[in-house]
Scaffold this active site. Structure first.
Site, mmCIF file in Angstrom:
data_model
loop_
_atom_site.group_PDB
_atom_site.id
_atom_site.type_symbol
_atom_site.label_atom_id
_atom_site.label_comp_id
_atom_site.label_asym_id
_atom_site.label_seq_id
_atom_site.Cartn_x
_atom_site.Cartn_y
_atom_site.Cartn_z
ATOM 1 C CG ASN A 50 -10.002 24.156 21.959
ATOM 2 O OD1 ASN A 50 -9.188 24.505 21.109
ATOM 3 N ND2 ASN A 50 -10.744 23.076 21.830
ATOM 4 C CG ASP B 252 -12.811 20.876 13.801
ATOM 5 O OD1 ASP B 252 -11.940 21.211 14.637
ATOM 6 O OD2 ASP B 252 -13.916 20.410 14.125
ATOM 7 C CG ASP C 198 -14.004 25.087 17.941
ATOM 8 O OD1 ASP C 198 -15.184 24.786 17.760
ATOM 9 O OD2 ASP C 198 -13.054 24.368 17.587
ATOM 10 C CG LEU D 116 -1.656 25.060 16.037
ATOM 11 C CD1 LEU D 116 -0.864 26.370 15.995
ATOM 12 C CD2 LEU D 116 -1.102 24.076 15.019
ATOM 13 N NE ARG D 117 -5.928 18.830 20.142
ATOM 14 C CZ ARG D 117 -7.214 19.104 20.037
ATOM 15 N NH1 ARG D 117 -7.723 20.185 20.598
ATOM 16 N NH2 ARG D 117 -8.021 18.295 19.379
#
Ligand SMILES: [Zn+2]
Length: 459
Positions: free
Chosen positions: A95, A306, A153, A64-65
């Site tokens: 991440n 992904d 990840d 989702l950033r």
């Protein structure tokens, strides 16, 4: 709030159902699944004649950033992309920047997702502090705060002893490690699969054993620790063989495969296409065939996207400098339906199983089913009509890094209901609705739906 979805063909592999039924939703829960439920029992009626109703899709692997990467995606745009693709539960990778290795990070994601009230977002906590691979994050606290799984990840856990301890801890918590398998000493500065395409393009390759060596190692460690390892984005034949061997020995190993590894090979990189660059890289046709066979025989448990948004500017560069990853949420079902169901290779039931109850079982969730009493998560699919072209108008993500732009697909998600709320709808795909015309049924329906805003309706 009560909603009746009428006349759909219900395909629910969790109950081995494939028949025309009505679905009654009361207060966010499936209240009844039956033939000819009287419309008088519901405040709102959605006629889904000609559409397929499936449980909402579940994706164990989404980026989702936010925080830190909002130029590529936000929690909100990622949730919108998920809803547009029929997903009602997504696992958000940690991440971000900062990474999700504290309870504050988990709570932030949960509270943002709850405020946006669209679909279910399950936070994934880091395995190691700062994703540095040096010492374990506070797994117990993260789990208590709501982390549904753990992963580093984007990076592997290179230290085997640490991975063993992580598997021992997560065994006690009853959750899996979602494992990005890559040996960084083998990857080096490799960019794409070390094969014919890399030679042709003059690009440094990543040897295929970069993945399979760590898969084999972590299957062995899961056996030692009696923990649960879930191998993410499996991409090579050798990795499949290591997973198969682990399952044969009774090791708690599960695995996922992406739509792109099931449908594309390294040839997609021709022309230095940055939208075909991801980790693990696209490999050879023999790998693709091995992945398909592994999904079919149960060696690979489920499909995950992904979904990895990268802003248009970051992908508009030379191949070596472009970041790894592509979008997946909006296109996953359409890509796989077109490639495998429309061609008769898979049944519709098989594809839906691998996107609903199969990923749910990996994490022992309670979703992925339309059983009465379950949470009312479902999607409505238009299939078998005339093909549609996947273009920018279909993308809800803040990014557009998809290799499928411009491609024609033979199925499309027409509507998504999450926890009893309509969160995505394409009125023109409902019988009796004409494109551009006022959507009589949905507008009346949506008006009374809690948490729904007009911008959610895609006309
Ligand atoms: Zn990964």
């Amino acid at each position: 709030m009560t909603l009746l979805v009428r006349n759909a063909t219900v395909v629910d592999p969790s109950q081995r159902l494939h028949q025309r039924l009505d679905i009654l939703i009361e207060d966010g829960v499936i209240a009844a699944l039956d033939r000819d439920i009287p419309p008088t029992r519901a405040q709102h009626v959605l006629d889904a004649k000609g559409l397929i109703a499936a449980p909402g899709f579940v994706d164990l692997h989404v980026h989702l950033r936010e925080p830190g990467g909002e130029s590529s995606e936000t929690i909100e745009t990622g949730m919108r992309a998920a809803a547009a693709g029929g997903f009602t539960t997504i696992f958000a990778m940690p991440n971000t920047n900062p990474v999700c290795d504290t309870t504050t990070g988990v709570q932030y994601l949960l509270s943002r997702a709850a405020a946006l009230a669209k679909i279910r977002v399950v936070p994934v906590g880091c395995v190691t502090r700062g994703q540095m691979g040096e010492d374990l994050a506070d797994l117990g606290s993260l789990h208590a705060a709501g982390a549904g799984a753990f992963s580093d990840d984007g990076r592997p856990i290179m230290n085997a002893g640490l991975m063993r301890r992580a598997l021992e801890y997560t065994r006690m918590l009853g959750v899996p490690i979602l494992d990005h398998c890559e040996d960084l000493t083998l990857t080096g500065d490799g960019q794409i699969h070390e094969g014919v395409a890399a030679l042709r393009l003059g690009i440094t390759g990543i040897p295929r054993c970069s993945e399979s060596i760590i898969v084999a190692r972590d299957v062995t460690l899961a056996e030692l620790a009696r923990g649960h390892v879930h191998i993410m984005h499996v991409s090579t034949r050798e990795s499949v063989e290591a997973i198969r061997a682990g399952k044969r020995h009774g090791t708690r190993v599960t695995a996922e495969v992406t739509p792109h590894h099931l449908t594309l090979t390294e040839d997609a990189i021709d022309g230095y296409n940055t939208n075909a660059k991801m980790k693990p890289p696209l490999n050879m046709e023999k790998d693709r065939q091995a992945l398909i066979a592994a999904l079919e025989d149960g060696t690979i448990d489920c499909i995950s996207t992904d979904h990895a948004p990268h802003s248009p500017t970051s992908k508009a560069t030379v191949l070596e400098q472009a970041p790894y990853g592509i979008l997946g949420l909006e296109s996953a079902f359409a890509v796989l339906y077109t490639e495998f169901v429309a061609t008769g290779k898979w049944t519709l039931d098989f594809l839906i199983e691998k996107m609903t109850i199969a990923p749910t079982q990996v994490v022992a969730g309670s979703w992925g089913t339309l059983r009465p009493g379950a949470c009312a998560d479902l999607c409505l699919i238009a299939a078998g009509g005339k093909p549609w072209t996947f273009d920018l108008s279909a993308i809800r993500s803040r990014s557009r890094n998809s290799p499928w732009l411009g491609k024609d697909f033979k199925a499309r998600v027409a509507g998504t209901v999450a926890q009893g709320r309509v969160v995505h709808l394409l009125p023109h795909l409902f019988a009796g609705e004409k494109k551009g015309a006022k959507p009589a049924i949905p507008a009346a329906l949506l008006a009374g739906i809690d948490g729904f805003s007009a911008s959610d309706v895609e006309l």
